[in-house]
Motif scaffolding. Structure first.
Motif, PDB file in Angstrom:
ATOM      1  N   VAL A  26      -2.499  14.925   1.352  1.00 10.67           N
ATOM      2  CA  VAL A  26      -3.263  15.078   2.602  1.00 10.67           C
ATOM      3  C   VAL A  26      -3.415  16.366   2.950  1.00 10.67           C
ATOM      4  CG1 VAL A  26      -3.815  14.289   4.676  1.00 10.67           C
ATOM      5  CG2 VAL A  26      -3.157  12.700   2.884  1.00 10.67           C
ATOM      6  N   THR A  27      -1.938  16.819   3.066  1.00  8.30           N
ATOM      7  CA  THR A  27      -1.740  18.197   3.816  1.00  8.30           C
ATOM      8  C   THR A  27      -2.422  19.368   2.955  1.00  8.30           C
ATOM      9  OG1 THR A  27       0.414  17.484   4.321  1.00  8.30           O
ATOM     10  CG2 THR A  27       0.034  19.651   4.700  1.00  8.30           C
TER      11      THR A  27
ATOM     12  N   TYR B  17      -6.036  19.636   3.454  1.00 11.62           N
ATOM     13  CA  TYR B  17      -6.492  19.987   4.783  1.00 11.62           C
ATOM     14  C   TYR B  17      -6.260  21.629   4.633  1.00 11.62           C
ATOM     15  CZ  TYR B  17      -6.072  21.408   9.508  1.00 11.62           C
ATOM     16  OH  TYR B  17      -6.417  22.039  10.572  1.00 11.62           O
ATOM     17  N   TYR B  18      -5.233  22.332   3.979  1.00 11.88           N
ATOM     18  CA  TYR B  18      -5.252  23.554   3.915  1.00 11.88           C
ATOM     19  C   TYR B  18      -6.224  24.135   2.975  1.00 11.88           C
ATOM     20  CZ  TYR B  18      -0.358  23.742   5.821  1.00 11.88           C
ATOM     21  OH  TYR B  18       0.574  23.380   6.560  1.00 11.88           O
TER      22      TYR B  18
ATOM     23  N   ASP C 243      -0.143  32.458   8.592  1.00 12.42           N
ATOM     24  CA  ASP C 243      -0.526  32.041   9.608  1.00 12.42           C
ATOM     25  C   ASP C 243      -0.089  30.583   9.886  1.00 12.42           C
ATOM     26  OD1 ASP C 243      -2.046  30.941  11.759  1.00 12.42           O
ATOM     27  OD2 ASP C 243      -3.979  31.559  11.003  1.00 12.42           O
ATOM     28  N   PHE C 244      -0.151  29.835   9.184  1.00  9.03           N
ATOM     29  CA  PHE C 244       0.233  28.317   9.289  1.00  9.03           C
ATOM     30  C   PHE C 244       1.829  28.324   9.519  1.00  9.03           C
ATOM     31  CE2 PHE C 244      -3.619  26.173   9.479  1.00  9.03           C
ATOM     32  CZ  PHE C 244      -4.385  26.646   8.686  1.00  9.03           C
ATOM     33  N   ARG C 245       2.498  29.153   8.317  1.00 15.43           N
ATOM     34  CA  ARG C 245       3.943  28.839   8.364  1.00 15.43           C
ATOM     35  C   ARG C 245       4.462  30.302   8.589  1.00 15.43           C
ATOM     36  NH1 ARG C 245       5.446  24.029   6.765  1.00 15.43           N
ATOM     37  NH2 ARG C 245       7.378  24.362   7.340  1.00 15.43           N
TER      38      ARG C 245
ATOM     39  N   PHE D  75       6.101  31.411  10.927  1.00 16.70           N
ATOM     40  CA  PHE D  75       7.623  31.527  11.469  1.00 16.70           C
ATOM     41  C   PHE D  75       8.492  31.772  10.418  1.00 16.70           C
ATOM     42  CE2 PHE D  75      10.147  31.845  14.964  1.00 16.70           C
ATOM     43  CZ  PHE D  75      11.064  30.930  14.971  1.00 16.70           C
ATOM     44  N   ASP D  76       8.437  31.223   9.154  1.00 10.70           N
ATOM     45  CA  ASP D  76       9.178  31.176   8.023  1.00 10.70           C
ATOM     46  C   ASP D  76       9.180  32.396   7.475  1.00 10.70           C
ATOM     47  OD1 ASP D  76       8.578  27.674   6.869  1.00 10.70           O
ATOM     48  OD2 ASP D  76      10.179  28.520   8.346  1.00 10.70           O
TER      49      ASP D  76
ATOM     50  N   ASP E  49      -2.533  18.292  14.734  1.00  8.16           N
ATOM     51  CA  ASP E  49      -3.800  18.609  14.299  1.00  8.16           C
ATOM     52  C   ASP E  49      -4.562  17.458  13.824  1.00  8.16           C
ATOM     53  OD1 ASP E  49      -2.970  22.019  14.016  1.00  8.16           O
ATOM     54  OD2 ASP E  49      -2.535  20.927  15.658  1.00  8.16           O
TER      55      ASP E  49
ATOM     56  N   ILE F 185      -1.253  14.247  11.281  1.00  7.56           N
ATOM     57  CA  ILE F 185      -0.389  15.011  10.621  1.00  7.56           C
ATOM     58  C   ILE F 185      -0.078  16.334  11.208  1.00  7.56           C
ATOM     59  CG2 ILE F 185       0.657  15.472   8.312  1.00  7.56           C
ATOM     60  CD1 ILE F 185      -1.192  13.473   7.131  1.00  7.56           C
TER      61      ILE F 185
ATOM     62  N   PHE G  88       0.594  20.213  11.058  1.00  5.90           N
ATOM     63  CA  PHE G  88       0.371  21.091   9.932  1.00  5.90           C
ATOM     64  C   PHE G  88       1.036  22.425  10.046  1.00  5.90           C
ATOM     65  CE2 PHE G  88      -2.394  18.733   7.344  1.00  5.90           C
ATOM     66  CZ  PHE G  88      -3.250  18.155   8.308  1.00  5.90           C
ATOM     67  N   ARG G  89       1.720  22.536  11.368  1.00  7.12           N
ATOM     68  CA  ARG G  89       2.312  23.933  11.708  1.00  7.12           C
ATOM     69  C   ARG G  89       3.883  23.617  11.923  1.00  7.12           C
ATOM     70  NH1 ARG G  89      -1.366  27.979  12.902  1.00  7.12           N
ATOM     71  NH2 ARG G  89      -3.331  27.353  13.096  1.00  7.12           N
ATOM     72  N   ILE G  90       4.391  24.678  12.137  1.00  3.35           N
ATOM     73  CA  ILE G  90       5.910  24.539  12.294  1.00  3.35           C
ATOM     74  C   ILE G  90       6.234  24.194  13.787  1.00  3.35           C
ATOM     75  CG2 ILE G  90       8.104  25.719  12.106  1.00  3.35           C
ATOM     76  CD1 ILE G  90       6.974  27.458  10.295  1.00  3.35           C
TER      77      ILE G  90
ATOM     78  N   LEU H 178       6.232  18.339   5.618  1.00  2.30           N
ATOM     79  CA  LEU H 178       7.631  18.935   6.011  1.00  2.30           C
ATOM     80  C   LEU H 178       8.224  19.088   7.138  1.00  2.30           C
ATOM     81  CD1 LEU H 178       7.431  22.576   4.021  1.00  2.30           C
ATOM     82  CD2 LEU H 178       8.795  20.671   3.447  1.00  2.30           C
TER      83      LEU H 178
END
Lengths: 94, 176, 521
Positions: free
Chosen positions: A40-41, A44-45, A65-67, A69-70, C76, C80, C82-84, C202
């Motif tokens: 599903v994720t 979505y991406y 953008d989505f991650r 921070f990592d 969102d 589920i 989707f972001r941290i 995650l």
């Protein structure tokens, strides 16, 4: 360098490594990566990242953008490694 | 002592091309495969080529010693975190994509579907790409320069180094 | 001001990171203000951590989404995340408090004790990055983000351990620490990969709501326990701890204790929140209890014959980690039984968690006091030290307070947490409690020996001119002493306000999931 200082003979070490590798590979048999009905994720991406972030490259959109921070964390890891090298190789000026 | 004439001349021709290619990878990270990490590593190989052509003592130390590259690396990371904190000023969260679709510097909007690829899209993503590119370039150059400059030099340390002969016999047993 | 308060979790990480990135620049151009800069940044970071912890204790779980338009819109479209997401609940706030207190006290100590060394810019930058890594590791609600902060902790910790190169001995300890923790990090990454492949997310809260008891999840759980046990220094995996702690600068060792407790945080988060009630808790609980018993017994018996002071303290750190594992293991084993949990499981959990902050405080104080002795005399072997009580009175008092606290003597804080652990473990299984008490007696014996041989006795001729340590180092030790004595004098108040919310947050998996996913999932 020979392994004469180890208490295990060479064959047992090789056998142990193979055994652990097989045990760790065992789960891979039961996994299905990338199956669209269960991912599903990922779907979505793929569907939404171009409009939500404005980047054509989905990998860059996820990494920055989505991650994002990592990515800051990984850049810090590189900074830490370089600081460690600079600290170890420092020369004392008397 | 420097390398031979062929290497020096070829190096002088190739190094600008390497830098341009690395810069292209960094700048187009949001359109083509590439991005900050990959492009920064390519630019660092340009520095490695300069080191091969002109060794550290004659070339690199006069050109730019390792401490300048540490500043470049820190500047890259400062750019990243200041861009991220700017999202707080706008009123949203940390690392919010505040340049996307806003008409500002990188702010053209993108519709869904295949398009020719406009460089000025994707908000803060190109800015972050540049920041990471500068950071990786500085970091890898520092590592290469330290390892190269330390060849054949002994370091002096502040603490007294224990005598290696003692390490095998008494002192090691005592430290157990 | 409202902007700052809303974005506290982001500032918690951004302030030490910004400080760390500016330290090389300041060290190059304005070296005179470097010490003042790092004290300022560390104070601001600890202040942010304390304010965040207070906000969590007053208002409930804090949820912060990075990169979203509105800060707390976790789920969102589709429900589920989707972001941290940073999810700071009671347990995370508790760990933030202990990290904030110890890291600020140690900065005051380090600025004075490392004054005449080279390479200080890199050292202080690495210290601030380690602080940011510890704060991030206990605040995050996302598994891959946890791994990234684990990496930062490993590398920064290993580099800091190797600061005094000492002809290669410190570097050897650093390499052992690096290898053990990197292997642990790789195991964590493998487990995260297994979980992601099954559930395609995650986020810890989402995974917790979907978790079932399949073979792949058992493999992932075993890898998590092993890897996070390696980081925390539990017994079959404790090999890096004595070597790394004994060669590092003393202030750094105090912060490494906090970093290894962040590994314990990860272990408890995985056990209670990620897996929770869906698994067979009795078996896994007994595994944790056995790890705890082994750590306690082997730690104290290896500590008794040591001659190197810091190595002895490091083995005692392994032993005290066993107490925490024992208390929380008992609570986990009775998780599926509500009557037993209300009777003694909750107390066992509170005892184990209270011991975490107590251990960080008194072990930090002990390492700083021993570091003061080594700073003035240059000798670390118990055979050669003696009679220092005449010269270093303040250090002797601090060491005595720390030694009484670790042995569990009232009115210091070790007594309160150990009493809670003894009572509740006795109700679970009397033999375990008796082993814990015997280990405590052996700890007391070991510290009496150390105190007598370092500080008591006649004044030795080679230590005639040893003076007391500089004021900043004493200031750092005073901060820790205030908390050691304070927590010991009013343990009920501390348990009610800080420890009980942490234990309640861990025991209640449902409230964690609801806080992030918004209920009804």
């Amino acid at each position: 360098m020979t392994d004469s200082t180890s208490i295990f003979p060479k064959k047992i070490v090789v056998l142990l490594v193979l055994l652990v590798t097989l045990i760790l590979l065992l789960p891979a048999a039961g996994l299905t990566f990338g199956d669209p009905s269960t991912a599903v994720t990922d779907q979505y991406y793929i569907q939404n990242s171009q409009v939500a972030t404005g980047a054509n490259n989905v990998v860059s959109a996820i990494v920055f953008d989505f991650r994002g921070f990592d990515t800051l964390g990984e850049a810090c890891v590189l900074f830490v490694a370089v600081l460690g090298v600079a600290m170890l190789f420092r020369r004392v000026r008397k | 002592m420097t390398s031979g004439l062929i290497i020096r001349t070829a190096g002088r021709l190739i190094v600008p091309l390497i830098f341009i290619f690395g810069f292209y990878l960094v700048a187009h990270g949001h359109l083509t495969p590439g991005g900050g990490f990959q492009g920064g590593a390519v630019i660092a190989t340009g520095v490695a080529l300069i080191l091969i052509c002109y060794y550290y003592k004659d070339g690199m130390e006069k050109f730019s010693p390792a401490k300048n590259f540490k500043l470049i690396e820190a500047a890259g990371l400062l750019l990243y975190i200041c861009t991220a904190l700017a999202g707080l000023v706008v009123g949203s969260s940390f690392l919010f994509n505040w340049l996307n679709a806003s008409g500002g510097l990188f702010g053209h909007a993108v519709a869904y579907g295949i398009n020719a690829g406009d460089l000025f899209t994707a908000g803060i993503i190109p800015v972050l790409n540049f920041a990471i590119g500068i950071e990786v370039f500085g970091a890898l150059s520092v590592v290469i320069l330290y390892m190269f400059a330390g060849l054949g030099e002994t370091t002096r340390e502040e603490d007294e180094a224990p005598d290696p002969a003692l390490l095998r016999k008494g002192k090691k047993g005592e430290k157990k | 001001m409202n902007l700052l308060l809303d974005n506290l979790p982001a500032l918690l990480i951004a302030v030490p990171l910004l400080g760390a990135f500016l330290v090389p620049v300041i060290g190059r151009f304005l070296p005179k203000i470097r010490d003042a800069w790092i004290i300022l940044v560390s104070f601001l970071a600890s202040l942010a951590a304390v304010i965040t912890a207070a906000a969590v204790f007053l208002k409930g779980t804090l949820v912060y989404v990075f990169g979203a338009a509105a800060v707390s819109s976790a789920a969102d479209s589709g429900g589920i995340p989707f972001r941290i997401i940073f999810t700071i609940d009671g347990f995370g706030a508790f760990m933030l408090l202990s990290a904030a207190i110890v890291s600020f006290a140690v900065v005051l100590y380090l600025v004075a004790s490392q004054k005449e060394r080279s390479g200080k810019s890199e050292f202080y930058a690495l210290y601030l990055l380690l602080t940011a890594g510890i704060f991030g590791m206990v605040s995050t609600g996302d598994l891959f983000n946890f791994f990234v902060f684990l990496e930062i902790n490993t590398l920064a910790g290993a580099a800091l351990v190797s600061y005094h190169r000492k002809g290669g001995i410190a570097v050897e300890g650093a390499i052992k620490y690096l290898i053990v923790n990197t292997v642990g990090g790789l195991m964590v990454l493998f487990s995260i990969g297994l979980l992601y492949a099954q559930y395609n997310s995650l986020n810890m809260a989402f995974l917790a709501s979907q978790m079932t008891w399949t073979t792949l999840n058992i493999v992932a759980l075993v890898l998590f326990i092993t890897a996070l046990g390696m980081k925390a220094g539990a017994v079959p995996f404790h090999f890096a701890t004595p070597d790394a702690y004994s060669v590092a600068p003393s202030g750094i060792t105090a912060v490494m204790v906090v970093a290894s407790q962040a590994g314990l945080y990860g272990l408890f988060r995985v056990l209670f929140t990620l897996y929770g009630g869906s698994i067979n808790t009795v078996t896994i609980g007994w595994v944790i209890i056995i790890l705890g018993i082994l750590s306690m017994v082997i730690g104290v018996t290896m500590a008794l014959p040591q001659k190197d002071i810091k190595r002895l303290l490091a083995y005692h750190a392994v032993s005290q980690t066993g107490y925490m594992l024992l208390g929380v293991g008992v609570a986990f084993a009775v998780l599926g039984d509500p009557a037993a949990t209300a009777a003694f499981g909750q107390t066992a959990m509170e005892g184990g968690l209270f011991h975490i902050i107590n251990h960080a405080l008194y072990k930090g104080l002990l390492f700083l006091a021993v570091g003061a002795v080594i700073y003035r005399t240059g000798v670390w072997s118990l055979n050669k030290l003696g009679g220092l009580g005449h010269n270093m009175k303040w250090t002797m008092v601090f060491f005595l307070i720390g030694a009484l606290a670790i042995a569990g003597i009232p009115p210091f804080n070790g007594f309160a947490s150990k009493l809670m652990i003894y009572e509740s473990v006795f109700a679970f299984n009397p033999a375990l409690s008796i082993i814990a008490m015997v280990v405590s007696i052996l700890t007391l014996a070991s510290f009496m020996k150390v105190f007598h041989s370092v500080f008591m006795g006649p004044r030795l001729p080679e230590y005639e001119n040893v003076k007391e340590v500089p004021k900043l180092m004493i200031a750092g030790m005073i901060i820790l002493t205030i908390f050691v004595i304070g927590f010991g004098l009013v343990p009920d108040l501390v348990v009610d306000s800080i420890v009980s919310p942490a234990a309640a947050a861990l025991l209640n998996q449902g409230s964690y999931i609801t806080a992030v996913l918004g209920g009804g999932l």
